[in-house]
Enzyme design. Structure first.
Site, PDB file in Angstrom:
ATOM      1  N   ASP A  14     -41.392 -24.633 -45.382  1.00 52.33           N
ATOM      2  CA  ASP A  14     -42.250 -25.019 -46.505  1.00 52.33           C
ATOM      3  C   ASP A  14     -43.721 -24.698 -46.237  1.00 52.33           C
ATOM      4  O   ASP A  14     -44.099 -24.329 -45.128  1.00 52.33           O
ATOM      5  CB  ASP A  14     -42.055 -26.504 -46.846  1.00 52.33           C
ATOM      6  CG  ASP A  14     -42.068 -27.386 -45.607  1.00 52.33           C
ATOM      7  OD1 ASP A  14     -43.057 -27.310 -44.860  1.00 52.33           O
ATOM      8  OD2 ASP A  14     -41.072 -28.128 -45.371  1.00 52.33           O
ATOM      9  N   ASP A  44     -45.081  -5.470 -54.365  1.00 44.06           N
ATOM     10  CA  ASP A  44     -43.662  -5.183 -54.156  1.00 44.06           C
ATOM     11  C   ASP A  44     -43.162  -4.010 -55.008  1.00 44.06           C
ATOM     12  O   ASP A  44     -43.446  -3.951 -56.213  1.00 44.06           O
ATOM     13  CB  ASP A  44     -42.875  -6.452 -54.541  1.00 44.06           C
ATOM     14  CG  ASP A  44     -41.405  -6.342 -54.252  1.00 44.06           C
ATOM     15  OD1 ASP A  44     -41.034  -6.346 -53.069  1.00 44.06           O
ATOM     16  OD2 ASP A  44     -40.608  -6.251 -55.216  1.00 44.06           O
ATOM     17  N   ASP A  55     -39.966 -25.981 -41.229  1.00 40.11           N
ATOM     18  CA  ASP A  55     -39.523 -26.992 -42.190  1.00 40.11           C
ATOM     19  C   ASP A  55     -40.077 -28.354 -41.785  1.00 40.11           C
ATOM     20  O   ASP A  55     -39.739 -28.860 -40.713  1.00 40.11           O
ATOM     21  CB  ASP A  55     -37.978 -26.995 -42.191  1.00 40.11           C
ATOM     22  CG  ASP A  55     -37.424 -28.157 -42.998  1.00 40.11           C
ATOM     23  OD1 ASP A  55     -38.158 -28.716 -43.839  1.00 40.11           O
ATOM     24  OD2 ASP A  55     -36.235 -28.496 -42.787  1.00 40.11           O
ATOM     25  N   GLU A  73     -46.319  -1.690 -51.365  1.00 36.68           N
ATOM     26  CA  GLU A  73     -45.032  -1.196 -50.852  1.00 36.68           C
ATOM     27  C   GLU A  73     -44.746   0.068 -51.656  1.00 36.68           C
ATOM     28  O   GLU A  73     -44.094   0.029 -52.692  1.00 36.68           O
ATOM     29  CB  GLU A  73     -43.922  -2.230 -51.034  1.00 36.68           C
ATOM     30  CG  GLU A  73     -42.649  -1.801 -50.313  1.00 36.68           C
ATOM     31  CD  GLU A  73     -41.392  -2.520 -50.788  1.00 36.68           C
ATOM     32  OE1 GLU A  73     -40.442  -2.600 -50.023  1.00 36.68           O
ATOM     33  OE2 GLU A  73     -41.350  -2.985 -51.944  1.00 36.68           O
ATOM     34  N   HIS A 123     -39.415  -8.218 -43.464  1.00 39.93           N
ATOM     35  CA  HIS A 123     -38.243  -8.998 -43.883  1.00 39.93           C
ATOM     36  C   HIS A 123     -37.102  -8.140 -44.430  1.00 39.93           C
ATOM     37  O   HIS A 123     -36.072  -8.674 -44.822  1.00 39.93           O
ATOM     38  CB  HIS A 123     -38.686 -10.005 -44.951  1.00 39.93           C
ATOM     39  CG  HIS A 123     -39.119  -9.294 -46.205  1.00 39.93           C
ATOM     40  ND1 HIS A 123     -40.247  -8.497 -46.265  1.00 39.93           N
ATOM     41  CD2 HIS A 123     -38.547  -9.213 -47.424  1.00 39.93           C
ATOM     42  CE1 HIS A 123     -40.354  -7.976 -47.466  1.00 39.93           C
ATOM     43  NE2 HIS A 123     -39.338  -8.390 -48.188  1.00 39.93           N
ATOM     44  N   ASP A 124     -37.310  -6.830 -44.507  1.00 44.95           N
ATOM     45  CA  ASP A 124     -36.261  -5.930 -45.000  1.00 44.95           C
ATOM     46  C   ASP A 124     -35.617  -5.128 -43.879  1.00 44.95           C
ATOM     47  O   ASP A 124     -34.748  -4.295 -44.133  1.00 44.95           O
ATOM     48  CB  ASP A 124     -36.848  -4.932 -46.013  1.00 44.95           C
ATOM     49  CG  ASP A 124     -37.247  -5.594 -47.313  1.00 44.95           C
ATOM     50  OD1 ASP A 124     -36.642  -6.618 -47.678  1.00 44.95           O
ATOM     51  OD2 ASP A 124     -38.175  -5.089 -47.966  1.00 44.95           O
ATOM     52  N   ASP A 134     -47.370 -12.289 -52.458  1.00 46.28           N
ATOM     53  CA  ASP A 134     -46.499 -11.169 -52.773  1.00 46.28           C
ATOM     54  C   ASP A 134     -46.480 -11.017 -54.293  1.00 46.28           C
ATOM     55  O   ASP A 134     -46.167 -11.975 -55.012  1.00 46.28           O
ATOM     56  CB  ASP A 134     -45.082 -11.477 -52.236  1.00 46.28           C
ATOM     57  CG  ASP A 134     -44.372 -10.228 -51.758  1.00 46.28           C
ATOM     58  OD1 ASP A 134     -44.404  -9.227 -52.490  1.00 46.28           O
ATOM     59  OD2 ASP A 134     -43.771 -10.264 -50.664  1.00 46.28           O
TER      60      ASP A 134
HETATM   61  C1  GLC Z   1     -38.953  -5.031 -51.899  1.00 43.90           C
HETATM   62  C2  GLC Z   1     -38.816  -6.261 -51.034  1.00 43.90           C
HETATM   63  C3  GLC Z   1     -37.362  -6.594 -50.874  1.00 43.90           C
HETATM   64  C4  GLC Z   1     -36.785  -6.873 -52.230  1.00 43.90           C
HETATM   65  C5  GLC Z   1     -37.062  -5.722 -53.201  1.00 43.90           C
HETATM   66  C6  GLC Z   1     -36.850  -6.164 -54.618  1.00 43.90           C
HETATM   67  O1  GLC Z   1     -38.396  -3.921 -51.302  1.00 43.90           O
HETATM   68  O2  GLC Z   1     -39.469  -6.058 -49.822  1.00 43.90           O
HETATM   69  O3  GLC Z   1     -37.158  -7.699 -50.040  1.00 43.90           O
HETATM   70  O4  GLC Z   1     -35.408  -7.071 -52.125  1.00 43.90           O
HETATM   71  O5  GLC Z   1     -38.398  -5.265 -53.141  1.00 43.90           O
HETATM   72  O6  GLC Z   1     -37.855  -7.055 -55.011  1.00 43.90           O
END
Ligand code: GLC
Length: 557
Positions: A29, A200, A21, A259, A332-333, A98
Site C-alpha cells: 500500500d 504506458d 503491506d 514506454e 515489472h514486465d 504511470d
Molecule cells: C505496458 C505495461 C504492461 C502492461 C501493458 C498494457 O507494456 O508495462 O505491464 O501490461 O502496457 O497496459
C-alpha cells in the site's frame, strides 16, 4: 543540449502491490511506500515511479484503470497519496505516476455506458466497428493473445477494439472530447504535486484508418497478425503527443519517460530530442536482441556479453545527438536480470554488482526496479494461474500449441514470467520476508532468508551497499558532469566477454571495464586512478588492466 533538472537524476520503480503491506491485507500500500522513503533516499534515489495504483479490477494488475482520479482502496486513499508526495518532497524526491491512456478498464463507467449504447456519445470514446462477413472487423491479434476485437453483447455485429486484454478497451484519441478529459486528468495529478509521468504503451494510441478491413498477412497459424504491425501504418501520432505536452507536461516542466517501442527511427528526435514530446524513453534495445527470433518467450535467447555490447552501442550512438535514454536492467514486465544474462553458476553478488556498473554509467537516466538493488532473483511457480498474469497465461498457451509438454512450457514461462519481478519485496528474514503479516497476494521468493534489505543494509559488502556506492560516485561533484553529459565511446571490442566503455569530456576520461566471465583477463590498456571496483579490496592503480572473474572497475584514465 539545454540542461534540464532531470538529467542527473536516479529513478526507482515501485510496484505498489508488492512493495510493503502495512495493513496485513497481503497487498502492498501507499503508506508502505511512505514508511520506506528514507531507505530509498539513503540509496541515492531522486525520483520514484509508481506503477498504477488507481482503482482497477486488476485484470492486468492495475494497467486496466476504472477510475483515473483516485487511489485503489487496497492501496489506500488520496490523503495517503498526498502524504506520500509531501514526505517525498521533504526528502528532495519527486513522485511520477504511470499514465495509462491507450486503454482503460472495461469497468470504467464510460465503457459501461458505451456497451449499453454503442451508438451514443460514449460509443465514440472507444473504437467500435461492424464485423466483416460475420467475423471480426480485421485480423489483428492482441498483445495478450486472441483477436484484438470483442463482440459487444446484445448487438448483431458490433465489436470493440482492445490491443491488450479484452478487459482493456482502447480509448479513441481521435475524439477531441476524449483528449480534453485526458489532459484534465493529467493536470489533476500535477495539481496534487507529482513531478511527471511514465507513459504506458503510448505508441499504440494512433491507429490506421479505416480500421475495418485493415488486415495484415497472417504471422501465425491462427490466421491473425500481431496488432503491433499497425504502428507501421499509423500516421500522425505526433499531433496528439504535442498537444499532450503543450497542455500538460510543458507548463509543469515535467519529467516524462515514454514506454516507446517500435517508433520509426527518424521519429526518435521528435519523441525525445531537445523539444521532444517526452523527456526520455526507455532503452529496450537488448529486448530486441533477446527476441531476434520472435517475441514469443519460447523463442527468446539468453543474453550474451556480445549481444549486450551491441545493443548498448546502438542505443548510445543513436541517442548521442538526440538526447537522454532511460537505462534499465529490470522492470515489472521482465524477469530478474540475473536470469537473463548470468548463467546459474555465475549468479553471485560479485556478478550482480558488475551488472550495476555495466548500466549505471552509460549516458542516460538510470532506473532501478525494486529489489534489483538487493540482487533479487527469479522464483519458481508450479502453476501458471498462480502467477496472476495474463501475459504468462497466454505464453503458456502458445508453448502448448507449439507442441511443448506441460513441463517444458512451465520451464519457459517460469524463466520469462513477469511474475518474477512482481513477487513481494524482501525486507527481512521474518515470515513473508517482512512484506506482510497476512497472506501475500503472490508468494514471496523462498530465498528471502538470504536476500533481504535488513541483512544487506547491515552488511557493508552487500549488493545494496554497492549500488549505494556506485550511485554516490555518479553524483560525486568531481565526476557528475562527465557521467551525465560526457560522450560515450566503446573502448575495446577485442576481448570476448569483456565490455569496456568510456565517458569523456574536456575535463577527463572515465573508463568502465567489466569482465563478464569467471576467467581472469589482462587487457592491453593502462589502468588509472581506480574509483570503484566490485571486489571488496582495492584494485591496483598502475600497470596493465587486469580484471578478475566478474570484476568491474571504474577508473580515471
Ligand atoms: C505496458 C505495461 C504492461 C502492461 C501493458 C498494457 O507494456 O508495462 O505491464 O501490461 O502496457 O497496459
Amino acid at each position: 543540449m539545454k540542461k534540464q533538472w532531470w538529467h542527473d537524476k536516479i529513478c526507482y520503480q515501485i510496484y505498489p502491490k508488492s512493495f510493503c503491506d502495512t495493513t496485513g491485507s497481503g497487498i502492498g500500500d501507499i503508506n508502505g511506500i511512505t514508511e520506506h522513503l528514507d531507505y530509498l533516499r539513503n540509496l541515492g534515489v531522486d525520483i520514484i515511479w509508481l506503477s498504477p495504483c488507481y482503482p482497477s479490477p486488476m485484470a492486468d494488475q492495475g494497467y486496466d484503470i476504472s477510475d483515473y482520479r483516485n487511489i485503489h482502496p487496497d492501496f489506500g486513499t488520496l490523503e495517503d497519496f498526498d502524504r506520500l508526495v509531501a514526505e517525498a518532497k521533504k526528502r528532495d524526491m519527486g513522485i511520477i505516476m504511470d499514465l495509462v491512456v491507450n486503454h482503460c478498464s472495461d469497468e470504467h463507467p464510460y465503457f459501461k455506458e458505451a456497451m449499453a449504447h454503442p451508438d451514443g456519445k460514449y460509443g465514440e470514446y472507444f473504437y467500435i466497428e461492424e464485423g466483416v462477413d460475420g467475423k471480426e472487423p480485421n485480423n489483428w491479434r492482441s498483445y495478450f493473445g486472441g483477436s484484438a476485437w470483442e463482440k459487444i453483447p446484445g448487438t448483431k455485429n458490433k465489436y470493440y477494439l482492445h490491443m491488450f486484454h479484452k478487459k482493456q478497451p482502447d480509448i479513441n484519441w481521435e475524439n477531441p472530447a476524449v483528449r480534453e478529459e485526458i489532459y484534465d486528468m493529467v493536470n489533476f495529478w500535477f495539481d496534487r504535486g507529482v513531478v511527471g509521468f511514465r507513459i504506458d504503451a503510448i505508441i499504440n494510441i494512433k491507429k490506421p484508418h479505416p480500421l475495418r478491413g485493415c488486415n495484415y498477412p497472417a504471422d501465425r497459424e491462427d490466421g491473425m497478425a500481431s496488432c503491433a504491425k499497425m504502428t507501421e501504418d499509423a500516421v500522425g501520432i505526433g499531433d496528439f503527443l504535442q498537444e499532450l505536452k503543450d497542455r500538460c507536461f510543458a507548463p509543469h516542466q515535467a519529467f516524462t519517460v515514454g514506454e516507446v517501442c517500435g517508433q520509426k527511427e527518424e521519429d526518435t528526435i521528435a519523441y525525445v530530442g531537445e523539444d521532444g514530446y517526452f523527456s526520455s524513453m526507455f532503452d529496450f534495445e537488448i529486448n530486441s536482441e533477446e527476441a531476434k527470433d520472435g517475441f514469443e518467450w519460447m523463442n527468446k535467447h539468453f543474453i550474451t556479453p556480445d549481444m549486450y555490447r551491441r545493443a548498448m552501442e546502438r542505443t548510445q550512438k543513436r541517442m548521442e545527438p538526440i538526447g537522454f535514454i532511460s537505462t534499465v536492467l529490470e522492470n515489472h514486465d521482465l524477469p530478474r536480470i540475473s536470469s537473463r544474462i548470468l548463467r546459474e553458476a555465475d549468479r553471485t553478488d560479485t556478478a550482480k554488482k558488475l551488472l550495476c556498473v555495466l548500466y549505471l554509467y552509460q549516458k542516460g537516466i538510470p532506473f532501478i526496479y525494486q529489489g534489483q538493488e538487493l540482487g533479487m532473483d527469479n522464483t519458481w511457480f508450479d502453476d501458471v494461474d498462480m502467477m496472476q498474469d495474463v501475459s504468462s497465461q497466454d505464453e503458456y498457451r502458445v508453448c502448448r500449441e507449439a507442441g511443448l509438454s506441460h513441463e517444458e512450457a512451465m520451464q519457459v514461462v517460469n524463466r520469462f514470467s513477469r511474475a518474477n519481478t512482481r513477487t513481494p519485496f524482501q525486507w527481512d528474514d521474518s515470515v513473508n520476508g517482512g512484506f506482510t503479516t497476512g497472506t501475500p497476494w503472490l508468494p514471496v521468493n523462498p530465498n528471502y532468508k538470504n536476500i533481504n534489505a535488513a541483512e544487506e543494509v547491515a552488511n557493508p559488502d552487500s549488493v545494496y551497499h554497492f549500488y549505494q556506492k556506485a550511485i554516490a560516485l555518479r553524483k560525486d561533484p568531481r565526476f557528475a558532469e562527465t557521467f551525465v553529459y560526457g560522450v560515450f565511446g566503446l573502448v575495446s571490442q577485442e576481448y570476448d566477454n569483456v565490455i569496456v566503455y568510456e565517458r569523456a569530456d574536456e575535463k577527463q576520461r572515465l573508463v568502465i571495464a567489466c569482465n563478464m566471465q569467471q576467467a581472469e583477463v589482462t587487457l592491453d590498456m593502462e589502468v588509472g586512478e581506480v574509483l570503484l571496483s566490485n571486489y571488496g579490496e582495492a584494485h591496483p592503480t598502475s600497470g596493465r588492466l587486469t580484471l578478475r572473474g566478474f570484476e568491474a572497475v571504474v577508473f580515471r584514465a
